[in-house]
Design an enzyme around this catalytic site. Structure first.
Site, PDB file in Angstrom:
ATOM      1  CG  ASP A 254      48.989  37.934  47.525  1.00 15.91           C
ATOM      2  OD1 ASP A 254      48.767  38.493  48.191  1.00 15.91           O
ATOM      3  OD2 ASP A 254      48.555  36.804  47.069  1.00 15.91           O
TER       4      ASP A 254
ATOM      5  CG  ASP B  91      48.582  33.894  48.806  1.00 21.20           C
ATOM      6  OD1 ASP B  91      48.739  34.806  49.592  1.00 21.20           O
ATOM      7  OD2 ASP B  91      48.986  32.692  49.864  1.00 21.20           O
ATOM      8  CG  ASN B  92      46.867  33.212  46.789  1.00 19.21           C
ATOM      9  OD1 ASN B  92      47.348  33.871  46.640  1.00 19.21           O
ATOM     10  ND2 ASN B  92      45.982  32.630  47.375  1.00 19.21           N
TER      11      ASN B  92
ATOM     12  CD  GLU C  67      43.824  34.344  51.220  1.00 20.32           C
ATOM     13  OE1 GLU C  67      44.007  33.925  51.647  1.00 20.32           O
ATOM     14  OE2 GLU C  67      43.665  35.860  50.071  1.00 20.32           O
TER      15      GLU C  67
HETATM   16  O1  LIG Z   1      43.435  36.524  42.903  1.00 27.09           O
HETATM   17  C1  LIG Z   1      43.922  36.896  43.743  1.00 27.09           C
HETATM   18  N1  LIG Z   1      44.963  37.505  43.164  1.00 27.09           N
HETATM   19  C2  LIG Z   1      45.439  38.156  42.909  1.00 27.09           C
HETATM   20  C3  LIG Z   1      46.346  40.001  43.000  1.00 27.09           C
HETATM   21  C4  LIG Z   1      46.158  40.708  42.423  1.00 27.09           C
HETATM   22  C5  LIG Z   1      47.008  42.370  43.233  1.00 27.09           C
HETATM   23  O2  LIG Z   1      47.855  42.500  42.481  1.00 27.09           O
HETATM   24  C6  LIG Z   1      47.821  43.455  40.955  1.00 27.09           C
HETATM   25  N2  LIG Z   1      48.488  42.919  40.166  1.00 27.09           N
HETATM   26  C7  LIG Z   1      48.686  41.637  39.526  1.00 27.09           C
HETATM   27  N3  LIG Z   1      49.152  41.523  38.369  1.00 27.09           N
HETATM   28  C8  LIG Z   1      49.804  42.627  38.342  1.00 27.09           C
HETATM   29  C9  LIG Z   1      51.328  43.328  37.758  1.00 27.09           C
HETATM   30  N4  LIG Z   1      51.443  42.520  37.054  1.00 27.09           N
HETATM   31  C10 LIG Z   1      50.915  41.328  35.878  1.00 27.09           C
HETATM   32  C11 LIG Z   1      50.235  41.530  34.844  1.00 27.09           C
HETATM   33  O3  LIG Z   1      50.558  42.789  34.358  1.00 27.09           O
HETATM   34  N5  LIG Z   1      51.510  43.943  38.517  1.00 27.09           N
HETATM   35  C12 LIG Z   1      51.691  44.498  39.403  1.00 27.09           C
HETATM   36  N6  LIG Z   1      50.291  44.692  39.882  1.00 27.09           N
HETATM   37  C13 LIG Z   1      49.747  43.416  39.287  1.00 27.09           C
HETATM   38  C14 LIG Z   1      46.385  43.629  40.934  1.00 27.09           C
HETATM   39  O4  LIG Z   1      46.299  44.780  40.716  1.00 27.09           O
HETATM   40  C15 LIG Z   1      45.767  43.154  42.403  1.00 27.09           C
HETATM   41  O5  LIG Z   1      45.676  44.415  43.228  1.00 27.09           O
HETATM   42  C16 LIG Z   1      43.512  36.351  44.921  1.00 27.09           C
HETATM   43  C17 LIG Z   1      42.837  34.932  44.708  1.00 27.09           C
HETATM   44  C18 LIG Z   1      41.984  34.698  45.812  1.00 27.09           C
HETATM   45  C19 LIG Z   1      41.221  33.796  45.833  1.00 27.09           C
HETATM   46  C20 LIG Z   1      40.875  32.838  46.445  1.00 27.09           C
HETATM   47  C21 LIG Z   1      39.669  32.138  45.919  1.00 27.09           C
HETATM   48  C22 LIG Z   1      38.275  32.554  45.598  1.00 27.09           C
HETATM   49  F1  LIG Z   1      37.525  31.772  45.190  1.00 27.09           F
HETATM   50  C23 LIG Z   1      38.868  33.895  44.814  1.00 27.09           C
HETATM   51  C24 LIG Z   1      39.463  34.841  45.067  1.00 27.09           C
HETATM   52  C25 LIG Z   1      43.011  34.456  47.015  1.00 27.09           C
HETATM   53  C26 LIG Z   1      44.337  35.273  47.288  1.00 27.09           C
HETATM   54  O6  LIG Z   1      45.273  35.021  48.118  1.00 27.09           O
HETATM   55  C27 LIG Z   1      44.562  35.834  45.870  1.00 27.09           C
HETATM   56  O7  LIG Z   1      45.928  36.680  46.051  1.00 27.09           O
HETATM   57 MG   LIG Z   2      46.854  36.024  47.828  1.00 26.35          MG
END
Ligand SMILES: O=C(NC/C=C/[C@H]1O[C@@H](n2cnc3c(NCCO)ncnc32)[C@H](O)[C@@H]1O)c1cc(-c2ccc(F)cc2)cc(O)c1O
Ligand SMILES: [Mg+2]
Length: 214
Positions: free
Chosen positions: A141, A169-170, A199
């Protein structure tokens, strides 16, 4: 210091949820996201599918990529049997700080190990540094373009048990096209799509459940 959405979400948990009651934390976050501010938690509808996958699998060792505020961390951890554990990776320190407080408010901190850092660096350390043999369950996710590279990394590091379940997810919204193409065409996985909604909205989204065949 400046209020952020995760901090406002945490305040809603501390105001409306009962300490030590994971279900009240989950519903406090869902209420906040429906009635105050949308946030990218897996949510209640997809969350029920997550719950059924975890309950059926009863995983001993689980991994979550992308903790954010800890909503799905709490959903998973509350279902784990005694002695089972969930490692969750989060590289944003502000999100990690909020998630730690949400996780402890729910009282599931003993089952959860939140590790701050990027998954690409931490996954290769799972065996030596975290004493993981293999994962039984992985919840993806985090950034959507990282699902595939991190899945390949888990494979290369020998971290997936035969029969391990990956739940992503997604896969529709925002979408993870490369991951879907790979996992649905690989002879090493048996995949199934669970249709649902983004969601707190009526937009289509869903979860892809994939069993690693070894
Ligand atoms: O973008 C979405 N999720 C991203 C999550 C990121 C979280 O995870 C952390 N993260 C990211 N890469 C890494 C990584 N490793 C990779 C980098 O090195 N290592 C560790 N942590 C990491 C971030 O710091 C955040 O805490 C999303 C969007 C929509 C959405 C739908 C429709 C819309 F219109 C708008 C938004 C709905 C959803 O359910 C979604 O999950
Ligand atoms: Mg998600």
């Amino acid at each position: 210091t400046r209020s952020t959405r995760p901090k406002r979400l945490l305040r809603a948990v501390q105001k409306n949820a009962t300490r030590g009651d994971p279900l009240s934390v989950i519903s406090a976050i869902d209420h906040f996201c429906r009635h105050s501010e949308w946030a990218m938690n897996v949510g209640d509808e997809k969350g029920s599918i997550l719950d059924s996958v975890v309950s059926e699998l009863n995983p001993n060792t689980s991994l979550e990529l992308g903790t954010y505020c800890g909503y799905s961390t709490v959903r998973i951890a509350r279902l784990l049997p005694p002695g089972a554990r969930l490692i969750t990776l989060e590289f944003n320190p502000d999100y990690a700080a909020v998630a730690r407080q949400v996780i402890s408010w729910a009282g599931v901190q003993d089952k959860v190990e939140l590790v701050e850092g990027p998954s690409g660096d931490l996954i290769p350390q799972m065996k030596e540094r975290f004493g993981v043999e293999t994962f039984d369950f992985v919840f993806l996710d985090h950034w959507k373009d990282r699902y595939l590279p991190d899945t390949n990394l888990l494979e290369e590091c020998g971290l997936l048990r035969k029969g391990a379940v990956l739940l992503a997810d997604n896969v529709i919204c925002p979408g993870t096209p490369e991951y879907l193409a790979y996992i649905r065409n690989s002879p090493r996985y048996e995949s199934r799509y669970f249709q649902s909604h983004l969601e707190y909205t009526k937009v289509e989204d869903g979860l892809e459940k994939s069993v690693f065949l070894g």
